[in-house]
Structures are given as C-alpha cells and as structure tokens.
Design an enzyme around this catalytic site. Structure first.
Site, short mmCIF file in Angstrom:
data_model
loop_
_atom_site.label_atom_id
_atom_site.label_comp_id
_atom_site.label_asym_id
_atom_site.label_seq_id
_atom_site.Cartn_x
_atom_site.Cartn_y
_atom_site.Cartn_z
N ASP A 18 0.87 -1.18 0.00
CA ASP A 18 0.00 0.00 0.00
C ASP A 18 0.91 1.22 0.00
O ASP A 18 2.13 1.11 0.15
CB ASP A 18 -0.89 -0.01 1.26
CG ASP A 18 -1.86 1.16 1.30
OD1 ASP A 18 -2.53 1.42 0.28
OD2 ASP A 18 -1.97 1.85 2.34
N SER A 19 0.30 2.39 -0.12
CA SER A 19 1.09 3.61 -0.07
C SER A 19 1.58 3.90 1.36
O SER A 19 2.53 4.65 1.54
CB SER A 19 0.25 4.79 -0.57
OG SER A 19 -0.93 4.90 0.20
N TYR A 50 -0.75 8.36 -2.69
CA TYR A 50 -0.89 7.91 -4.08
C TYR A 50 -2.12 8.56 -4.73
O TYR A 50 -2.18 8.69 -5.94
CB TYR A 50 -1.09 6.39 -4.11
CG TYR A 50 0.16 5.56 -4.06
CD1 TYR A 50 1.39 6.09 -3.68
CD2 TYR A 50 0.10 4.21 -4.40
CE1 TYR A 50 2.53 5.29 -3.63
CE2 TYR A 50 1.23 3.41 -4.37
CZ TYR A 50 2.44 3.95 -3.97
OH TYR A 50 3.55 3.14 -3.94
N CYS A 81 -4.09 -1.49 -2.05
CA CYS A 81 -4.27 -0.05 -2.21
C CYS A 81 -5.29 0.12 -3.33
O CYS A 81 -5.07 -0.39 -4.45
CB CYS A 81 -2.94 0.59 -2.60
SG CYS A 81 -3.09 2.34 -3.03
N GLU A 160 -3.41 9.07 8.83
CA GLU A 160 -1.94 9.00 8.98
C GLU A 160 -1.47 9.82 10.19
O GLU A 160 -0.49 9.48 10.82
CB GLU A 160 -1.24 9.50 7.71
CG GLU A 160 -1.40 8.58 6.49
CD GLU A 160 -0.41 7.41 6.47
OE1 GLU A 160 0.67 7.51 7.06
OE2 GLU A 160 -0.76 6.38 5.86
N CYS A 192 -10.83 2.96 0.02
CA CYS A 192 -9.45 3.36 0.29
C CYS A 192 -9.07 2.63 1.57
O CYS A 192 -9.86 2.61 2.53
CB CYS A 192 -9.35 4.87 0.48
SG CYS A 192 -7.72 5.40 1.05
N HIS A 194 -7.22 3.26 3.93
CA HIS A 194 -7.14 4.03 5.17
C HIS A 194 -8.52 4.18 5.83
O HIS A 194 -8.61 4.39 7.04
CB HIS A 194 -6.59 5.43 4.90
CG HIS A 194 -5.12 5.47 4.64
ND1 HIS A 194 -4.55 4.93 3.51
CD2 HIS A 194 -4.10 5.98 5.37
CE1 HIS A 194 -3.24 5.13 3.56
NE2 HIS A 194 -2.94 5.77 4.67
#
Ligand code: DGL
Length: 276
Positions: A18-19, A50, A81, A160, A192, A194
């Site tokens: 993943d990013s 990304y 991702c 994040e 996504c 996240h």
C-alpha cells in the site's frame, strides 16, 4: 525474508503493499483469514499519498514494489491499495508471472451482494474515484446499479496523523458525506484502505440503514482461492512470520502498525525502493 521450503513454494510469503499504513487493514484481514500464511508488507511511506498522483507514476511505483516483493520470493501479491488497484492492476498483471490480486473487484462484489436497492456509494481517493473503477466493476456485475462516488482526500492525512477520534474528523466526514444522507444508498464501499480506520465514525454518521463494505475480507477470500488453485497453501504447521518494510519513517509506521495489528511489530525495515 528467505523462507526455504524443500517441498515447494508453500511456505513462501504473500506480498502485500500500500502507499502507507492503510494496507495494514488488508494485512490484518489476511492474518485473520489465512493465519498460516507468511506475509511481507511494504508501505510506500516516502511517496504517499498515491491518491493525487498520475497513473504513470502509480504504475511505476507498483512495478518497483512488485519487483521488490518478488525478490523476496512472494508467491502471490495483494495490491492492498485501491488507487494502485484502480490504476495499475491491469498493467502489472500482464507483466509478472506471480498471481496479483487487487481490492476493487472484491469490494464491488461484496457491495453488490449486500445492496438490496442497488444504490451503492463509494468513497476513495481522487484517482480512484476519477478512474470509475468501482462503477465499472459494479455495473459489470449489476448492470442497473446506481453508483455514487465521492473523493475524500483529507481522510488519508487524518488517519496517517492519528486523528481518527478527533472532533475535526467529524466535521470533515460531514463535509464529504453530507450528499449521501439524501441519496438513498443502502451500501457504502470504503474504497481506500485508510478509511476502515474511520469506520465507526462513518457508520455513526450514515446510520444503520447503510451497510459499510470493507473490501479487505473479500480480497482475502480471493487470495485463499488462488492459493488453493495453485496448491500453494502453507500447510507446514509453522507459526506464520510477518515482515514489514517501508520507504521512509519506519518509527512512525511502527507505532501505527502496533495500534492496528493484533500483536506488536518489533522490526520495520526501511529500504530504498528506487533500487528495484
Ligand atoms: N490507501 C490508498 C488507497 O487505498 C491510498 C492512500 C493514498 O492516497 O496514498 O487508495
């Protein structure tokens, strides 16, 4: 990690990328559903996000990461991702011998199964939403489905930065998801990796009438089916081993990993992905 298996490729790891930390929600699901499998995770923390990058760059990043995971003898790769699944999966699948699974088709399949009124919402990065990858995948399964997509670019930095429980996150959820309240969707895809970390906030906002779909479970089921088909299920009986690599800020990644995963990660290795 060099896992030598005298009998074949069964004990070789599944490569997941993943990013950043988001893909850990997919890795966590793989750990739950395939507890005997070894996993190598790569988070491209140096090049995140990304979601606002061009297709060419996402393809280039994905190729490099897959080369790295293949150098670690991955027997299958999971593009955990959505952005890379939407923009690069079709290309890299043609280029590598190793089986590669994305998260879009599994997520679309789960949503089509859950939705009763065929009105499905999708939230994701700008690139994922712009690509219409979910809309196309859903319509290929349910041609009359109405798919309403919304890019929510601020969700990734909120996660994040560890802001999942913060008040400001509630305001941003309201800002992005307000239109869905009157839209009569009965299913919402967290498109996504996240976003599952904001799941309870999103659920609280949308209410019980909307089913929340996280593609991770369905993607894990696809990996399971591939390993069975390829006869590469790890049946060695050894305890599964997990390794984590990032392209930057290993310490920060470690703190997050330890808050997301059901056990404490001891070592995160930083590598130079441009060498691959
Ligand atoms: N987690 C990634 C995804 O699923 C994107 C986050 C980012 O923008 O890097 O799309």
């Amino acid at each position: 990690m060099q896992i030598v298996d005298q009998s074949g490729k069964n004990t070789l790891p599944i490569g997941v990328f993943d990013s950043g930390i988001g893909g850990l929600t997919v890795a966590r699901e793989l750990m739950r559903q395939l507890p005997d499998e070894n996993i190598i995770y790569f988070g491209d923390t140096a090049r995140l996000p990304y979601g606002s990058k061009s297709r060419d760059n996402i393809i280039r990043f994905s190729r490099q990461i897959i080369r790295f995971l293949v150098s670690k003898q991955a027997k299958a790769i999971v593009i955990a991702c959505n952005t890379a699944s939407a923009l690069a999966l079709d290309v890299v699948k043609q280029e590598f011998d190793v089986p590669i699974v994305g998260v879009i088709v599994p997520g679309a399949r789960a949503a089509v199964r859950e939705s009763v009124n065929h009105r499905i919402g999708v939230v994701g990065t700008e690139s994922t939403i712009r690509s219409q990858a979910y809309t196309k995948a859903i319509r290929s399964m349910e041609s009359d489905a109405v798919v309403i997509g919304k890019a929510c670019p601020l969700f990734v930095p909120l996660v994040e930065e560890g802001f999942a429980k913060h008040n400001v996150t509630g305001e941003i959820i309201d800002y992005y998801l307000r239109d869905f309240v009157e839209s009569q969707i009965d299913t919402m895809i967290l498109g996504c990796t996240h976003y599952p970390l904001l799941r309870s906030r999103i659920r609280e906002y949308l209410g019980d009438r909307v089913q929340i779909v996280n593609p991770a479970y369905e993607a894990a089921m696809d990996v399971k089916a591939i390993l069975e088909k390829e006869q590469s299920v790890n049946d060695s009986g050894n305890l599964a081993r997990y390794e984590f690599y990032v392209s930057d800020a290993a310490e920060k990644f470690k703190q997050f990993a330890n808050s997301i995963l059901p056990y404490d990660v001891e070592t995160i290795r930083k590598i130079n992905i441009d060498e691959y």
